[in-house]
Design a protein around this motif. Structure first.
Motif, PDB file in Angstrom:
ATOM      1  N   ILE A  25       0.827  -1.200   0.000  1.00 56.35           N
ATOM      2  CA  ILE A  25       0.000   0.000   0.000  1.00 56.35           C
ATOM      3  C   ILE A  25       0.867   1.258   0.000  1.00 56.35           C
ATOM      4  O   ILE A  25       0.662   2.138  -0.832  1.00 56.35           O
TER       5      ILE A  25
ATOM      6  N   THR B 198      -4.310   5.145   4.399  1.00 59.01           N
ATOM      7  CA  THR B 198      -5.467   4.639   5.126  1.00 59.01           C
ATOM      8  C   THR B 198      -6.639   4.400   4.177  1.00 59.01           C
ATOM      9  O   THR B 198      -7.331   3.370   4.270  1.00 59.01           O
TER      10      THR B 198
ATOM     11  N   ARG C  20      -5.983   1.265   2.302  1.00 60.47           N
ATOM     12  CA  ARG C  20      -6.140   0.122   3.189  1.00 60.47           C
ATOM     13  C   ARG C  20      -7.609  -0.205   3.381  1.00 60.47           C
ATOM     14  O   ARG C  20      -8.008  -1.373   3.303  1.00 60.47           O
ATOM     15  N   GLU C  21      -8.394   0.816   3.592  1.00 61.05           N
ATOM     16  CA  GLU C  21      -9.822   0.542   3.825  1.00 61.05           C
ATOM     17  C   GLU C  21     -10.499  -0.005   2.582  1.00 61.05           C
ATOM     18  O   GLU C  21     -11.328  -0.912   2.668  1.00 61.05           O
TER      19      GLU C  21
ATOM     20  N   LEU D 130      -9.114  -1.776   0.400  1.00 58.83           N
ATOM     21  CA  LEU D 130      -8.658  -3.152   0.273  1.00 58.83           C
ATOM     22  C   LEU D 130      -9.389  -4.060   1.241  1.00 58.83           C
ATOM     23  O   LEU D 130      -9.870  -5.134   0.874  1.00 58.83           O
ATOM     24  N   HIS D 131      -9.490  -3.611   2.477  1.00 58.69           N
ATOM     25  CA  HIS D 131     -10.117  -4.458   3.481  1.00 58.69           C
ATOM     26  C   HIS D 131     -11.597  -4.543   3.280  1.00 58.69           C
ATOM     27  O   HIS D 131     -12.239  -5.465   3.759  1.00 58.69           O
TER      28      HIS D 131
END
Ligand SMILES: Nc1ncnc2c1ncn2[C@@H]1O[C@H](COP(=O)(O)OP(=O)(O)OP(=O)(O)O)[C@@H](O)[C@H]1O
Ligand SMILES: Nc1ncnc2c1ncn2[C@@H]1O[C@H](COP(=O)(O)OP(=O)(O)OP(=O)(O)O)[C@@H](O)[C@H]1O
Ligand SMILES: Cc1ncc(C[n+]2csc(CCO)c2C)c(N)n1
Ligand SMILES: [Mg+2]
Ligand SMILES: [Mg+2]
Lengths: 298, 257, 363, 264, 264
Positions: D200, D247, D250-251, D253-254
């Motif tokens: 990331i 961030t 990341r979000e 992705l998650h």
């Protein structure tokens, strides 16, 4: 159709193509061959570019097959194919003993060389040299040692044992090299791991080195099996042992002029023998497929 | 990679010498001191004497056998490379060759030589050369075929991405990748070819060469002369092995990264 | 020399078990020994077990004998003379079974190889490995040395001659000669005929050498038990060869059957008809007018002369000195023949040759 | 002008037929990359990042949909050498020197020797390896090898650079160093870049846009703009906007469903 | 009690004699790791991280200095199986099943079969692989393999875990997942951990302290406390304290002189 079946089909096709090529060349090629640069009146001079196709040099495939069905040595001797199979089994049994001797000796040497680098440095060159000595140079020596051993003691050293020992001379080589390379093959990481477990030499040998060596050992064993058969055939010829395919080869070769299809029986037989030996070992290898899992991932 | 390489150079040189001296000592002990060996196994001193005495004829015969082995090796290697290239390109040809190569790998010289002598003429060296060629064929074929299949996907992708022609791909990638394998094959084939050429002499052909001499003198009570010739055969085998081994080392010097 | 009084009646334990090393595959060349075994002649002479060991590979009969692997060996005289000089071992020819040389040099008619002097510049076939000395001896007598011909090692077949790879091929009257005559002549569609070939018979040349002889270990002959066994062995063998002379068909069959039965899987001998041809030819070499097995001094001398003169393609001679006197002895044959006469066996006699018709392939 | 798009994928899908049945590696991919733009593809293993890149490079053919590179079909673009490519493994030919490796594509396309030598020298200069032209790959560190591979991909001055985790095998420090180098080189050459990565921070640091993908079947689930300006330097790595974008990715992705944590 | 230190290194150095001369891999290392503490080693390639770990594991012997593991010499600790170890490559034996691999150290030390089966089941449970006990390694994903390796390293309930870039070969998502798992497992077992990594975020996320190293010669240049509390979860990764610590480690790292950027 599975990949294996397809492979087998192509294989059969390959054999058929070879037989076809044999007959085609026999049909088209010059009976006495084609020689260039021959000097008039000088027998055997020049270079033969195309080999002869006469029946002595290249019998018809069907003559070879028909000959297999005919009596081996005239009279009421069994058909040639029966004789070839009987002789083949004799040789196969001897070769198997030679193979096993080769495995024992080769594994020992391989393991010693792996254990001590100094032993590898000292022995490996000689092991390589050993394979440049023609069997035939020392086969009679082995035979003599055998007869002398059985004369001086209660142990009766049969002639086939000499053949087996000579055969093992060829078979120990791939084993020794395969065992050395195989036992050397574990990753450094795996060796480190065993060290962290405070595992000793023998534990590391049995839990790690030997299993890891199996992918190296299988081809070595196969090669050794084929070598043992070749060695046994040559040794039979050399020390004049009766009953095996090697002896049959030279005896029928003696009739090669008047009965040219006859020597092809044991010739085909000896090739089949090698294939059977190597194939059997390959089958044994299949049972060890769990130990070959590393081959795909590595 | 190889553990032996980590030993100091002089040890790597001395170790085989020491082993050789030990074996020689054992040999002398058994033959000369204990007199416990069969007559067919001569004393090393007698062999050395014979080598000195008959150096001329031994080297003459060595030249013949070495020529047969070399030409056979060359011939077998060329055919093996061509067939391996075909097999690598066309799967069916690979499948068709597989059983034939397996068969060639196990055919004994005893059976092969009379056939080839009859086909190519017993009075030329060609029968022996072809025996050597056939023996050399197998390791070269197997190794080259493997080598031709070792091109790495990333390299193949690279050449495709560079819009390389098939010929360019072959010459720039496939061939150099296979080269170390070819040399490994040649190294193995070299000693096999010598043995084959030598043993073939036992089963007919011109009455010359190392093998003929070994058999002739082994069968006439001149074991030490026969073994002098055996030493000649070993010398040929070792020379070829060392040369091909050196070539192999040279080519594999660059480790893949 | 050998024990003056072979088999003198000292106290000894008689040998009952012996081994005989042949110099080739089981075939009628060795019929006498197989007949002696089959007909119980060895038993009659007090042997419980006689092991007849074929060769055909790298087993050299005289070496087996020198090494003590066997008690007696059948071998050609020149080969043994070479071994004796090279190794310093001592062996004794105790019976000269073949009185004449059976070696031929065969060439196609019209190729101009009608005598030894015609060899010059030609390609000459030989089995080599010790079988070549008659050629070189005959050539030496004609002032030729090995470098004046090209020598090709023949394999087990006669293809080298038939395919024209050699100008003249080596053949034994009793074996390869028949093999040639069992081959179809492509020109006629019939089998080759003797007239199609020029044949040099070494028996008729200066190169003639004595062939199949029975050899014993010279040193051991001082042992009365061994000397005694030698005589008894020769008696049995003589009876065997006499039977083979008088019953060639049956002798050939006995040999053939023994050959087929030999070893586990059997040997794979040439066919019965070929064996009969061989029996017939062998008898001609054995029963040449003299006493069975007795060494003719002149023939021996000729053999030694040839052996001294012959030089091979490497320029090496077969022998450089006269062999020891112990190299042959008629004592044992003489004694054996005398005992047989005493027992009422008629040793002398002529052989009446058969007319064996060869068949294609020799089956 | 012919097109403003370096890459334009419409409805692109890829299915691999395997023994165990068809594997849908990619479905319904819609993506455009403008000329000069830096786009990263990120997503868990097996989501089809490499597959998409290989389709663009015409190393495989798309099963469905259309793919245009500078307005041409992918195959044509490949033959025209419109792109350069680099992989996770540097993929240098071990028997060629640094110079020989960089020169490979030029050689294949018949550039004359003197021109080639000049170009190789320039490229080596660009990636800072002028002193190493005559070295062999096995004498270089991993980072140096990867720089050779980048130089090679730039050899024919492509307008599009395709990179499949080129820094994946390197250590973090070398990686950060090469990231800086890459932004510099991309700017200097003005090439568009499609960059596959697992990381990331790397994606955010390098890209104008980050394409987030998800597996089974492989598809694009999100595209995140990362307009962090032209100065991609060490200071950026510690800036709040940077953390904020990290961030966000990341979000994204998650947000993609984690199907079986067990299989990680 | 015998000692409060899991690891205690005083003046530790390591020199490798090579053909090209001595390589000083490590000098003057002073380090203590308390029982139950999680310490990461970070630094550029070649700075001696692996070497230090191997000295602790007694896979190599230190050239100078003293090394105590739970108050004993390293060799003794190895024989006593005081530590478990995991490497970058999971290093599973390909011919053994998951269960067989986990059981290996137990087998070597002669644990009875029923006990072993029980323990293997517990460990598989711990790393969430109960359903995969009879699978072979080649049937597992990289992350699953690495979890097997961790289970194996825990087999003998060591008080110290040594890990050399255990997640280095995994993709970022799997990596983050396993980082979470590892903190959980470390807490559950109460073992001290010495963890080698290249990744700053990983080091910060996992550790109580981050040891920064620098090469030529390998040495410790900084030790950074990362007291982020017990809750090492996804939320932490987006928290300001976390970013702050990441920045601190980055600066400590970059403070180490970059000798030859060329060689990256
Ligand atoms: N040649 C192929 N044959 C069959 N399946 C394939 C092939 N190439 C890729 N796949 C499958 O397609 C899917 C996508 O693969 P791809 O390599 O594009 O993933 P990725 O995102 O690059 O993963 P990674 O991060 O691990 O590199 C995977 O499920 C993979 O197994
Ligand atoms: N067995 C060895 N022989 C010689 N030199 C070695 C050996 N092992 C390590 N070294 C050297 O010691 C130094 C430290 O190596 P080490 O493997 O500990 O580095 P590292 O920090 O783990 O690097 P990486 O991040 O690449 O794993 C390096 O310069 C390396 O080349
Ligand atoms: C390799 C070889 N050596 C000898 C013979 C011929 N041969 C058969 S019997 C015999 C007499 C001696 O017993 C001889 C010389 C052969 N055909 N092949
Ligand atoms: Mg990928
Ligand atoms: Mg490391």
């Amino acid at each position: 159709m599975t990949g294996r079946a397809r492979g087998a089909l192509w294989g059969v096709l390959g054999v058929v193509a070879l037989l076809g090529a044999w007959e085609l060349y026999k049909f088209l090629g010059p009976a006495a061959g084609f020689v260039v640069g021959a000097t008039e009146g000088e027998t055997g001079s020049g270079v033969m570019l195309l080999p002869r196709t006469n029946d002595r040099a290249m019998p018809h495939i069907w003559d070879m097959i028909a000959r297999l069905g005919a009596s081996a040595s005239g009279g009421n001797t069994p058909p040639l194919y029966v004789a070839v199979i009987t002789a083949g089994l004799t040789t196969l049994g001897i070769a198997a003993v030679g193979w096993i001797i080769g495995i024992v000796v080769g594994s020992f040497l391989g393991a010693v060389m792996q254990r001590w680098r100094l032993a590898e440095a000292g022995l490996l060159p000689w092991i390589v040299v050993s394979q440049t000595i023609p069997l035939i140079a020392f086969a009679p020596i082995i035979n003599t040692i055998g007869t002398q051993a059985s004369r001086g003691s209660a142990f009766d050293w049969p002639q086939w044992l000499s053949v087996a020992i000579i055969a093992s001379y060829l078979s120990f080589f791939p084993i020794a090299v395969g065992v050395l390379r195989g036992l050397e093959s574990p990753d450094r990481m795996h060796l480190d791991l065993m060290r962290t477990y405070a595992a000793g030499y023998w534990q590391t040998l049995f839990r790690l080195r030997i299993p890891a060596a199996i992918p190296h050992l299988l081809p070595a064993l196969r090669l050794a099996a084929a070598s043992a058969v070749v060695g046994a055939v040559v040794a039979e010829v050399s020390i004049g042992m009766q009953g095996g395919i090697g002896r049959m080869l030279i005896q029928l070769a003696g009739q090669g002029s008047s009965d040219p299809a006859a020597p092809w029986g044991p010739t085909i037989g000896s090739v089949a023998l090698g294939l059977v030996a190597a194939g059997t070992v390959a089958l044994i290898g299949l049972t060890l497929k769990n130990y070959r899992r590393g081959e795909q991932t590595a | 990679m190889n553990a032996v390489q980590s030993l100091p150079g002089w040890v790597r040189f001395a170790a085989p010498v020491v082993v050789g001296v030990l074996m020689l000592g054992l040999w002398v002990l058994v033959v000369d001191v204990l007199d416990a060996a069969p007559r067919a196994l001569p004393s090393p001193f007698a062999i050395i004497t014979e080598i000195g005495l008959r150096f001329g004829i031994i080297t003459e015969d060595m030249a013949i056998t070495a020529t047969n082995a070399l030409l056979g090796l060359a011939l077998g290697a060329v055919v093996a490379i061509l067939l391996a290239a075909l097999a690598a390109t066309f799967r069916p040809i690979d499948g068709m060759l597989a059983p034939l190569v397996a068969a060639i790998a196990v055919v004994p010289i005893v059976a092969l030589t009379p056939i080839l002598n009859t086909m190519f003429g017993a009075s030329s060296q060609f029968g022996r050369m072809s025996v050597a060629a056939i023996a050399a064929f197998v390791p070269v074929f197997v190794n080259v075929l493997r080598g031709l299949r070792q091109t790495r996907p990333v390299h193949r992708d690279l050449l495709r991405a560079s819009a390389a022609s098939p010929w360019q791909t072959f010459s720039v990638l496939t061939l150099p990748t296979a080269l170390p394998y070819l040399l490994t094959g040649l190294r193995i084939a070299s000693s096999v070819a010598v043995i084959a050429a030598l043993v073939a002499e036992y089963f007919g052909g011109p009455a010359d060469g190392i093998g003929t001499a070994i058999a002739t003198y082994a069968k006439s009570g001149r074991a030490s002369l026969a073994f002098a010739y055996v030493a000649g055969g070993i010398a040929i085998g070792l020379a070829l092995f060392l040369v091909t081994g050196l070539l192999e080392r040279l080519v594999t010097r660059r480790r893949p990264v | 020399g050998p024990a003056a009084d072979p088999g003198s009646s000292e106290d000894f334990e008689p040998l009952t078990s012996i081994k005989l090393q042949l110099q080739w595959l089981p075939q009628s060349q060795f019929a006498g020994y197989y007949v002696a075994l089959d007909k119980g002649y060895f038993e009659e002479e007090g042997f419980d077990s006689v092991d007849i060991i074929p060769s055909g590979g790298d087993i050299v009969p005289q070496d087996a004998l020198v090494n003590g692997d066997v008690d007696f060996a059948v071998a050609w005289v020149p080969k043994v003379l070479g071994t004796l000089e090279a190794t310093g071992a001592e062996l004794t020819d105790i019976a000269q079974v073949y009185q004449k040389s059976g070696t031929l040099q065969v060439s196609f008619k019209g190729d101009g190889v009608e005598s030894v002097e015609d060899f010059e510049g030609k390609r000459i076939g030989s089995w080599g490995f010790g079988n070549e000395w008659e050629i070189f001896a005959a050539m030496a007598a004609d002032g030729l040395d090995a470098s004046s011909v090209k020598v090709t090692t023949q394999d087990f077949s006669m293809n080298a001659l038939l395919d024209g790879d050699v100008d003249a091929a080596q053949a034994m009257t009793y074996n390869e000669w028949a093999q040639i005559l069992e081959v179809e002549n492509p020109a006629t569609g019939e089998l080759y005929q003797p007239e199609d070939f020029d044949v040099v018979s070494y028996e008729d040349t200066e190169g003639a050498m004595l062939q199949d002889a029975i050899w014993a270990d010279t040193e051991r002959l001082d042992d009365p038990a061994y000397a005694d066994a030698s005589v008894r062995f020769l008696k049995a063998v003589t009876k065997g060869w006499i039977f083979a002379r008088d019953n060639p068909e049956e002798a050939a069959t006995i040999t053939y059957d023994a050959a087929v039965a030999a070893g586990e899987g059997g040997a794979f001998p040439v066919g019965p008809n070929h064996q009969l041809w061989q029996m017939n030819e062998v008898n001609k070499l054995i029963w040449a007018g003299g006493d069975f097995g007795t060494i003719d001094e002149a023939a021996w001398a000729k053999t030694v002369k040839g052996a001294l003169a012959a030089v091979n393609q490497d320029g090496l001679p077969l022998i450089t000195e006269e062999p020891l006197e112990s190299a042959y002895s008629n004592d044992y044959t003489t004694k054996a023949l005398a005992e047989l006469e005493e027992e009422g066996v008629t040793v002398g006699g002529e052989y009446t040759p058969l007319d064996v018709v060869l068949t294609k392939g020799g089956q | 002008m012919t097109t403003e798009y370096a890459v334009r994928a419409t409805g692109v899908g890829k299915t691999f037929p395997t023994k165990a049945g068809d594997v849908v590696a990619l479905t319904e991919v819609e993506l455009t990359v403008s000329a000069g733009e830096f786009v990263s593809l990120i997503g868990p293993s097996g989501c089809g990042k490499s597959t998409l890149l290989r389709l663009i490079a015409d190393l495989d053919g798309a099963t469905t949909g259309e793919l245009e590179i500078f307005g041409k079909p992918a195959a044509k673009a490949r033959v025209d050498q419109d792109y350069g490519i680099a992989f996770q493994q540097a993929g240098l030919l071990p028997w060629r020197t640094v110079g020989g490796n960089i020169a490979l594509p030029l050689e294949l396309h018949g550039m004359a020797k003197p021109d080639r030598a000049k170009r190789v020298a320039d490229l080596a200069e660009l990636v800072g390896l002028s002193d190493f032209i005559d070295r062999f790959p096995d004498q270089l560190s991993g980072g140096m090898q990867q720089r050779v591979a980048i130089a090679r991909s730039l050899a024919e001055q492509p307008r599009l650079l395709l990179m499949d985790e080129p820094f994946g095998a390197l250590d973090e420090m070398t990686r950060e160093y090469l990231q800086g180098e890459l932004t510099r080189i991309a700017k200097e050459t003005g090439a568009a870049v499609v960059f596959v990565t697992h990381s990331i921070p790397e994606a955010v640091f390098l890209s104008d846009r980050v394409v987030v993908m998800s597996p089974r079947p492989g598809r694009i689930t999100d595209i995140i703009e990362t307009p962090l300006g032209d100065a991609r330097d060490e200071a950026l790595r510690e800036s709040p906007e940077y953390f904020e974008r990290v961030t966000a990715v990341r979000e994204a992705l998650h947000g993609t469903p984690v199907e079986r944590a067990n299989e990680r």
